[in-house]
Design an enzyme around this catalytic site. Structure first.
Site, PDB file in Angstrom:
ATOM      1  N   LYS A 183      -3.049 -25.342  23.289  1.00 17.41           N
ATOM      2  CA  LYS A 183      -2.462 -26.459  22.536  1.00 17.41           C
ATOM      3  C   LYS A 183      -3.503 -27.201  21.703  1.00 17.41           C
ATOM      4  O   LYS A 183      -4.699 -27.140  21.963  1.00 17.41           O
ATOM      5  CB  LYS A 183      -1.701 -27.384  23.481  1.00 17.41           C
ATOM      6  CG  LYS A 183      -0.349 -26.738  23.829  1.00 17.41           C
ATOM      7  CD  LYS A 183       0.624 -27.628  24.517  1.00 17.41           C
ATOM      8  CE  LYS A 183       1.947 -26.845  24.704  1.00 17.41           C
ATOM      9  NZ  LYS A 183       2.808 -27.453  25.711  1.00 17.41           N
ATOM     10  N   ARG A 214       2.064 -22.890  32.765  1.00 18.88           N
ATOM     11  CA  ARG A 214       2.708 -22.071  31.742  1.00 18.88           C
ATOM     12  C   ARG A 214       1.631 -21.653  30.750  1.00 18.88           C
ATOM     13  O   ARG A 214       1.051 -22.510  30.067  1.00 18.88           O
ATOM     14  CB  ARG A 214       3.809 -22.895  31.066  1.00 18.88           C
ATOM     15  CG  ARG A 214       4.589 -22.165  29.990  1.00 18.88           C
ATOM     16  CD  ARG A 214       5.644 -23.095  29.378  1.00 18.88           C
ATOM     17  NE  ARG A 214       6.363 -22.463  28.292  1.00 18.88           N
ATOM     18  CZ  ARG A 214       5.914 -22.370  27.055  1.00 18.88           C
ATOM     19  NH1 ARG A 214       4.747 -22.883  26.738  1.00 18.88           N
ATOM     20  NH2 ARG A 214       6.632 -21.762  26.124  1.00 18.88           N
TER      21      ARG A 214
HETATM   22  C1  7PJ Z   1       6.162 -26.053  26.639  1.00 20.25           C
HETATM   23  C2  7PJ Z   1       7.403 -25.449  26.837  1.00 20.25           C
HETATM   24  C3  7PJ Z   1       5.621 -26.861  27.681  1.00 20.25           C
HETATM   25  C4  7PJ Z   1       7.607 -26.351  28.953  1.00 20.25           C
HETATM   26  C5  7PJ Z   1       6.649 -24.945  24.881  1.00 20.25           C
HETATM   27  C6  7PJ Z   1       3.807 -23.986  23.168  1.00 20.25           C
HETATM   28  C7  7PJ Z   1       4.971 -24.724  22.638  1.00 20.25           C
HETATM   29  N1  7PJ Z   1       8.127 -25.586  27.975  1.00 20.25           N
HETATM   30  N2  7PJ Z   1       7.699 -24.765  25.709  1.00 20.25           N
HETATM   31  N3  7PJ Z   1       6.389 -26.972  28.816  1.00 20.25           N
HETATM   32  N4  7PJ Z   1       5.696 -25.713  25.414  1.00 20.25           N
HETATM   33  N5  7PJ Z   1       8.270 -26.515  30.092  1.00 20.25           N
HETATM   34  O1  7PJ Z   1       3.898 -23.147  24.047  1.00 20.25           O
HETATM   35  O2  7PJ Z   1       2.687 -24.276  22.636  1.00 20.25           O
HETATM   36  O3  7PJ Z   1       4.543 -27.461  27.601  1.00 20.25           O
HETATM   37  S1  7PJ Z   1       6.573 -24.234  23.291  1.00 20.25           S
END
Ligand code: 7PJ
Length: 279
Positions: free
Chosen positions: A221, A255
């Site tokens: 990020k 994640r």
């Molecule tokens: C997240 C997500 C996060 C959850 C994305 C990226 C953007 N779902 N979906 N948490 N980020 N739960 O992966 O940079 O931080 S999309």
């Protein structure tokens, strides 16, 4: 602590690695939907070999300026990948905001709904509640993906994220969703400055007091770019640092894009006796 999902009860006594699978068109190829589906499935298989505990599949980009998709467009991207990935033996999460996409994915048998809008879309809470067994991740976001990074502002970011998540938990539980099905996510980068994101990391324990497992996504990020001066392709080390820090501060699920590297880093962390999520 376990996370109850459609087919799996996910034990959270060690940190779980959720691998990110973007099911979006490959801008370098014009092989069409079939080629995109095959590419996404190959990536699912790679992440499972790399040690992913959960796969998170998303068809819609949340980058500022990315076009919003219709239900049919998003579903066309997802359906074939979900059907095949459901046979791979790991819990499948779908990253979507749309109630109709949730319903269709749950009808196919997916395990988890991961919603960056905390099930605020009309019908989303009902779709998850009616299913009866799927897991759900409720994430905090200030504003909208298109505009959320223009001027994020909070009197107290930790207090606001915490009270928002508590409120969404109340709504979802009032609809009949059992607490064991719920995880929470502060939404790193979603309507937050660099300082807000790192404050959420330093004070992550405040969110744990809500009593639900925490799922956190720092992978690649832009706050990591701001801290290190690195472009998105050069943020592996920073992403590993952030994943370990969030686990050290009690996160249950990370994640990530880089599953193999995260699994290795967590093995060292565990061997060092530093894994803190045994409760
Ligand atoms: C997240 C997500 C996060 C959850 C994305 C990226 C953007 N779902 N979906 N948490 N980020 N739960 O992966 O940079 O931080 S999309």
């Amino acid at each position: 602590m376990t996370w109850h999902t459609t087919r799996f009860q996910i034990a959270l006594n060690r940190p779980q690695v959720m691998g990110i699978v973007n099911v979006t068109p490959d801008s370098f190829s014009d092989g069409g939907q079939h080629a995109d589906t095959r590419r996404a499935l190959a990536h699912c298989e790679k992440l499972i070999r790399d040690g992913a505990d959960i796969l998170d599949l998303g068809g819609e980009s949340t980058r500022p300026g990315a076009p919003t998709l219709t239900v049919e467009e998003e579903w066309t991207r997802l359906e074939g990948v979900l059907r095949a990935a459901l046979t791979m033996g790991v819990p499948l999460s779908v990253d979507t905001c749309k109630a109709e996409v949730m319903r269709r994915a749950l009808d196919l048998g997916v395990d988890i709904i991961n919603d960056i809008r905390g099930l605020e879309d009309d019908g989303a809470v009902e779709a998850v509640a009616r299913h009866g067994a799927c897991g759900v991740c409720l994430m905090h976001m200030q504003g909208d993906p298109a505009t959320m990074q223009l001027r994020p502002s909070y009197p107290d970011v930790v207090a606001e994220v915490k009270s928002y998540l508590a409120m969404r938990v109340d709504v979802v539980r009032a609809a009949g969703v059992a607490p064991q099905r719920i995880t929470l996510d502060p939404g790193i980068g979603f309507g937050k400055t660099v300082d807000h994101n790192f404050q959420l990391l330093r004070e992550q324990d405040a969110l744990l007091t809500l009593g639900y497992p925490l799922l956190i996504g720092w992978s690649r990020k832009s706050s990591l770019g701001a801290l290190t001066g690195r472009s998105v392709g050069e943020r592996l080390a920073a992403s590993l640092g952030a994943a370990l820090a969030s686990v050290q501060r009690g996160a249950h699920i990370v994640r990530v894009h880089d599953v193999a590297e995260t699994v290795d880093a967590l093995k060292v962390w565990a061997a060092a006796g530093l894994i803190s999520t045994s409760s």
